[in-house]
Write an enzyme that holds these catalytic residues in place. Structure first.
Site, short mmCIF file in Angstrom:
data_model
loop_
_atom_site.label_atom_id
_atom_site.label_comp_id
_atom_site.label_asym_id
_atom_site.label_seq_id
_atom_site.Cartn_x
_atom_site.Cartn_y
_atom_site.Cartn_z
CB THR A 139 -0.89 0.00 1.26
OG1 THR A 139 -1.62 -1.21 1.29
CG2 THR A 139 -1.84 1.19 1.26
N PRO A 141 0.64 5.83 -0.11
CG PRO A 141 2.00 7.55 0.71
CD PRO A 141 2.06 6.22 0.02
CD1 TRP A 169 -2.61 3.24 5.02
CD2 TRP A 169 -2.72 3.15 7.25
NE1 TRP A 169 -3.38 4.29 5.45
CE2 TRP A 169 -3.46 4.25 6.83
CE3 TRP A 169 -2.64 2.88 8.62
CZ2 TRP A 169 -4.12 5.10 7.71
CZ3 TRP A 169 -3.29 3.73 9.50
CH2 TRP A 169 -4.03 4.81 9.04
N GLY A 245 -1.02 -12.92 -4.87
CA GLY A 245 -0.90 -14.33 -4.49
C GLY A 245 -0.61 -14.48 -3.00
CB CYS A 246 1.56 -12.55 -0.64
SG CYS A 246 3.08 -12.68 -1.58
NE ARG A 276 -25.73 -5.77 35.21
CZ ARG A 276 -25.49 -4.91 36.19
NH1 ARG A 276 -24.79 -5.29 37.26
NH2 ARG A 276 -25.93 -3.67 36.11
N GLY A 348 -22.71 -0.96 30.22
CA GLY A 348 -21.57 -0.06 30.44
C GLY A 348 -20.27 -0.83 30.58
CD GLU A 371 -4.03 -9.46 4.52
OE1 GLU A 371 -3.96 -9.85 3.34
OE2 GLU A 371 -3.22 -9.75 5.40
CB THR A 373 -12.05 -2.18 1.63
OG1 THR A 373 -12.56 -2.16 0.29
CG2 THR A 373 -10.85 -1.24 1.74
P1 TGC Z 1 -6.26 -7.28 -12.11
O1 TGC Z 1 -6.06 -6.72 -13.48
O2 TGC Z 1 -7.56 -7.87 -11.73
O3 TGC Z 1 -5.13 -8.37 -11.80
C1 TGC Z 1 -3.74 -8.10 -12.02
C2 TGC Z 1 -3.02 -9.42 -12.06
O4 TGC Z 1 -3.12 -10.09 -10.78
C3 TGC Z 1 -3.79 -11.37 -10.95
N1 TGC Z 1 -4.63 -11.55 -9.77
C4 TGC Z 1 -4.32 -12.40 -8.79
N2 TGC Z 1 -3.30 -13.26 -8.64
C5 TGC Z 1 -3.26 -13.99 -7.51
N3 TGC Z 1 -4.18 -13.87 -6.53
C6 TGC Z 1 -5.22 -13.00 -6.63
N4 TGC Z 1 -6.11 -12.88 -5.64
C7 TGC Z 1 -5.33 -12.22 -7.81
N5 TGC Z 1 -6.20 -11.27 -8.26
C8 TGC Z 1 -5.75 -10.87 -9.44
C9 TGC Z 1 -4.56 -11.24 -12.23
O5 TGC Z 1 -4.80 -12.49 -12.81
C10 TGC Z 1 -3.61 -10.40 -13.07
O6 TGC Z 1 -2.56 -11.24 -13.51
P2 TGC Z 1 -1.80 -10.94 -14.91
O7 TGC Z 1 -0.81 -12.04 -15.03
O8 TGC Z 1 -2.89 -10.94 -15.95
O9 TGC Z 1 -1.16 -9.57 -14.77
O10 TGC Z 1 -5.83 -6.14 -11.08
P3 TGC Z 1 -6.53 -4.76 -10.75
O11 TGC Z 1 -5.49 -3.70 -10.89
O12 TGC Z 1 -7.80 -4.60 -11.53
O13 TGC Z 1 -6.87 -4.92 -9.17
C11 TGC Z 1 -7.68 -5.95 -8.75
C12 TGC Z 1 -8.03 -5.82 -7.24
C13 TGC Z 1 -8.75 -4.53 -6.96
C14 TGC Z 1 -8.92 -6.98 -6.90
C15 TGC Z 1 -6.77 -5.93 -6.38
O14 TGC Z 1 -5.84 -5.03 -6.76
C16 TGC Z 1 -7.03 -5.90 -4.91
O15 TGC Z 1 -7.19 -6.97 -4.32
N6 TGC Z 1 -7.04 -4.70 -4.21
C17 TGC Z 1 -7.05 -4.65 -2.76
C18 TGC Z 1 -5.66 -4.30 -2.27
C19 TGC Z 1 -5.28 -5.04 -1.06
O16 TGC Z 1 -5.84 -6.06 -0.68
N7 TGC Z 1 -4.25 -4.57 -0.40
C20 TGC Z 1 -3.74 -5.24 0.76
C21 TGC Z 1 -2.41 -4.65 1.17
S1 TGC Z 1 -1.51 -5.72 2.25
C22 TGC Z 1 -2.34 -5.63 3.70
O17 TGC Z 1 -3.36 -5.05 3.84
C23 TGC Z 1 -1.72 -6.37 4.82
S2 TGC Z 1 -2.49 -6.19 6.35
C24 TGC Z 1 -1.67 -7.42 7.12
C25 TGC Z 1 -2.04 -7.62 8.52
O18 TGC Z 1 -1.68 -6.76 9.35
O19 TGC Z 1 -2.62 -8.70 8.83
P1 FAD Z 2 -8.88 3.41 -0.31
O1 FAD Z 2 -8.41 2.47 -1.35
O2 FAD Z 2 -8.59 4.86 -0.49
O3 FAD Z 2 -10.45 3.20 -0.14
C1 FAD Z 2 -11.29 4.19 0.47
C2 FAD Z 2 -12.73 3.70 0.32
O4 FAD Z 2 -13.06 3.63 -1.07
C3 FAD Z 2 -12.95 2.29 0.87
O5 FAD Z 2 -14.19 2.22 1.51
C4 FAD Z 2 -12.93 1.42 -0.35
O6 FAD Z 2 -13.70 0.22 -0.19
C5 FAD Z 2 -13.57 2.34 -1.38
N1 FAD Z 2 -13.18 1.99 -2.76
C6 FAD Z 2 -11.93 2.01 -3.31
N2 FAD Z 2 -11.97 1.61 -4.58
C7 FAD Z 2 -13.28 1.34 -4.86
C8 FAD Z 2 -13.95 0.86 -6.01
N3 FAD Z 2 -13.31 0.56 -7.15
N4 FAD Z 2 -15.31 0.70 -5.93
C9 FAD Z 2 -15.96 0.95 -4.77
N5 FAD Z 2 -15.37 1.41 -3.67
C10 FAD Z 2 -14.04 1.59 -3.70
N6 FAD Z 2 -0.92 -2.53 3.56
C11 FAD Z 2 0.24 -3.18 3.25
O7 FAD Z 2 0.70 -3.14 2.11
N7 FAD Z 2 0.94 -3.87 4.19
C12 FAD Z 2 0.51 -3.97 5.47
O8 FAD Z 2 1.16 -4.62 6.32
C13 FAD Z 2 -0.70 -3.28 5.85
N8 FAD Z 2 -1.10 -3.27 7.15
C14 FAD Z 2 -2.18 -2.49 7.51
C15 FAD Z 2 -2.49 -2.34 8.86
C16 FAD Z 2 -3.55 -1.51 9.25
C17 FAD Z 2 -3.84 -1.30 10.71
C18 FAD Z 2 -4.33 -0.87 8.26
C19 FAD Z 2 -5.49 0.00 8.65
C20 FAD Z 2 -4.02 -1.02 6.93
C21 FAD Z 2 -2.94 -1.82 6.53
N9 FAD Z 2 -2.56 -1.91 5.18
C22 FAD Z 2 -1.39 -2.57 4.83
C23 FAD Z 2 -3.23 -1.12 4.16
C24 FAD Z 2 -4.60 -1.69 3.73
O9 FAD Z 2 -4.43 -2.80 2.92
C25 FAD Z 2 -5.33 -0.55 3.01
O10 FAD Z 2 -5.73 0.38 4.00
C26 FAD Z 2 -6.55 -1.07 2.24
O11 FAD Z 2 -6.15 -1.88 1.16
C27 FAD Z 2 -7.42 0.09 1.73
O12 FAD Z 2 -6.65 1.07 1.12
P2 FAD Z 2 -6.86 2.63 1.52
O13 FAD Z 2 -6.78 2.70 3.00
O14 FAD Z 2 -5.92 3.43 0.72
O15 FAD Z 2 -8.36 2.93 1.15
#
Ligand code: TGC
Ligand code: FAD
Length: 392
Positions: A139, A141, A169, A245-246, A276, A348, A371, A373
């Site tokens: 992620t 900014p 984040w 994939g991760c 209670r 409370g 991971e 939203t």
């Molecule tokens: P899109 O064009 O759909 O896909 C791009 C490429 O990725 C492949 N793909 C996947 N591969 C493996 N696993 C999946 N779940 C996959 N989903 C898609 C896809 O086949 C394609 O491959 P290629 O070879 O054709 O290039 O990508 P897009 O840009 O339209 O975005 C799709 C979307 C919105 C679903 C994706 O970007 C997404 O999941 N967004 C959410 C971001 C997110 O989850 N961030 C998490 C950050 S890490 C975190 O939050 C850790 S918190 C940890 C903790 O504290 O526990």
């Molecule tokens: P935004 O993407 O700006 O989304 C804002 C709002 O818009 C959300 O409600 C969202 O659902 C909505 N939205 C966005 N796009 C669309 C759409 N196409 N259609 C409809 N609605 C949409 N990230 C890492 O990489 N590594 C980490 O270890 C990690 N740890 C985290 C720990 C904490 C405590 C938190 C809070 C976050 C962490 N994150 C990490 C980041 C986290 O994955 C992101 O906060 C999350 O993916 C959402 O991104 P954003 O906060 O930028 O929200």
């Protein structure tokens, strides 16, 4: 904080579906949480400090790399054992589960799956033992839900790469020894790099003032002309599919983990409802409170069934990303709803740190956001069933 009297609900006898190994792994994690996490977690959350003391124990119960082969220091367990460990840890606290999720699925997994043999040998055993801690930088900014738009980049300088950009984040960032950083190369293609603490130009400022996941350390990753050795590139995967994939693996762990948080809230509310007394009766005798409890156990049971079936599919290599999204979304929403209802049942007292519910409730606000939203996972299901992309 009251003594941890947790008793796990199993309304549909799902234990019959588990192997002896699953039950042993779960028992070890549950016992460790009662002994080492419950007594200290409220204080850590109130003070917003990461409890370093848990790192060793997490390694001991196999929470760092549960499914990574033993040859690399992992526990060599199956996906259901991995899920059960995450469930038990999150029963204690989502922030503690976060630490384990990041280490296992977002740091060890990419090194195992996309790294070369030298990288596996160098990092995995130390990550499994907790000697090294890692974080995962996807992620930015300006790019959260849309990680493909990232601007963090590296240039090929001949004998090294030059990395610039920023991530925010990032769980574990403030203390991590290494970071798996996703960045674009000169052609705009995404790759993973292993960035080590101490590399010049690399800093990890902590993010303060969180009301959620307070016992987990969150920070930024800043790269200001960081020289990264070429052998720190993960060679076996490129494109957004690498980090996604991760995330499949980590989201699967959350689908189980959220059940743990929900079970703790339900168990606490059930016990409270029998103790209670109001209007001369235990509040659990009033139909409104019974409705809340009955709906909680129904939703927990449905979530348990979904997680177990997903675990079976994962063990067989058949779970799809969309199925994982559905389970993460459903189970986290289930948990947050149960936390809110359970909190009300304690009146409370529910807002105090004498009980774990408010902490779970606040933690789950992060879990429903990171991971992917809640909205993003719904759109993944929508796209899967219609074949139409609702993101862009
Ligand atoms: P899109 O064009 O759909 O896909 C791009 C490429 O990725 C492949 N793909 C996947 N591969 C493996 N696993 C999946 N779940 C996959 N989903 C898609 C896809 O086949 C394609 O491959 P290629 O070879 O054709 O290039 O990508 P897009 O840009 O339209 O975005 C799709 C979307 C919105 C679903 C994706 O970007 C997404 O999941 N967004 C959410 C971001 C997110 O989850 N961030 C998490 C950050 S890490 C975190 O939050 C850790 S918190 C940890 C903790 O504290 O526990
Ligand atoms: P935004 O993407 O700006 O989304 C804002 C709002 O818009 C959300 O409600 C969202 O659902 C909505 N939205 C966005 N796009 C669309 C759409 N196409 N259609 C409809 N609605 C949409 N990230 C890492 O990489 N590594 C980490 O270890 C990690 N740890 C985290 C720990 C904490 C405590 C938190 C809070 C976050 C962490 N994150 C990490 C980041 C986290 O994955 C992101 O906060 C999350 O993916 C959402 O991104 P954003 O906060 O930028 O929200």
């Amino acid at each position: 904080m009251k003594p941890d009297l947790f008793e796990s609900p199993d309304y549909f006898g799902l234990d019959d579906l588990l192997t002896e190994e699953h039950k042993l792994v779960r028992a070890a994690a549950r016992e460790w949480v009662k002994r080492e996490v419950s007594p200290i977690i409220e204080d850590a959350a109130q003070k917003a400090t990461f409890p370093q003391s848990i790192v060793h124990g997490l390694a001991e119960i196999g929470a760092f790399g549960p499914y990574i082969p033993e040859t690399y220091g992992g526990a060599g367990l199956d996906q259901i054992s991995y899920g059960l460990i995450m469930q038990e840890i999150e029963r204690g606290d989502s922030g503690v589960r976060s630490t384990a999720s990041v280490q296992s699925s977002l740091v060890m997994y990419p090194i195992y799956a996309y790294g070369n043999e030298d990288q596996r040998q160098k990092y995995l055993p130390k990550l499994a033992s907790g000697e090294l801690m890692g974080c995962f930088g996807l992620t930015e900014p300006d790019h959260g839900s849309n990680p493909g738009g990232m601007t963090t980049n590296y240039k090929d300088m001949g004998d090294h790469f030059l990395l610039n950009g920023a991530k925010m984040w990032i769980s574990n960032a403030p203390f991590a020894d290494i970071a798996i950083v996703w960045a674009k190369n000169d052609e705009g293609r995404i790759h993973g790099l292993i960035v080590e603490r101490g590399m010049e130009g690399f800093s990890t400022p902590e993010t303060h003032n969180k009301w959620s996941l307070r016992a987990s350390a969150t920070g930024e990753l800043i790269f200001d002309n960081v020289k990264v050795p070429k052998h720190n590139l993960l060679p076996n995967k490129s494109g957004l599919g690498g980090p996604l994939g991760c995330l499949d693996s980590a989201r699967y762990g959350i689908a189980w983990g959220a059940i743990g948080a929900a079970m703790d809230c339900y168990d606490t509310a059930l016990r409270y409802s029998k103790e209670r007394i109001q209007f001369g009766k235990p509040i659990g005798q009033f139909q409104l409170q019974q409705k809340k409890l009955a709906e909680m156990i129904t939703e927990i049971t449905k979530a348990q069934l979904m997680a177990w079936r997903l675990g079976v599919l994962k063990n067989e290599g058949r779970a799809t990303s969309a199925q994982i999204s559905m389970a993460k979304r459903n189970n986290v929403e289930m948990a947050i709803n149960i936390a809110r209802e359970a909190r009300q049942m304690l009146g409370g007292m529910g807002i105090t740190g004498d009980y774990p519910i408010m902490r779970h409730m606040m933690n789950l606000e992060s879990v429903i956001t990171y991971e992917g939203t809640h909205d993003i996972h719904l759109l993944i299901t929508g796209m899967d069933i219609t074949g139409l992309n609702g993101f862009k």
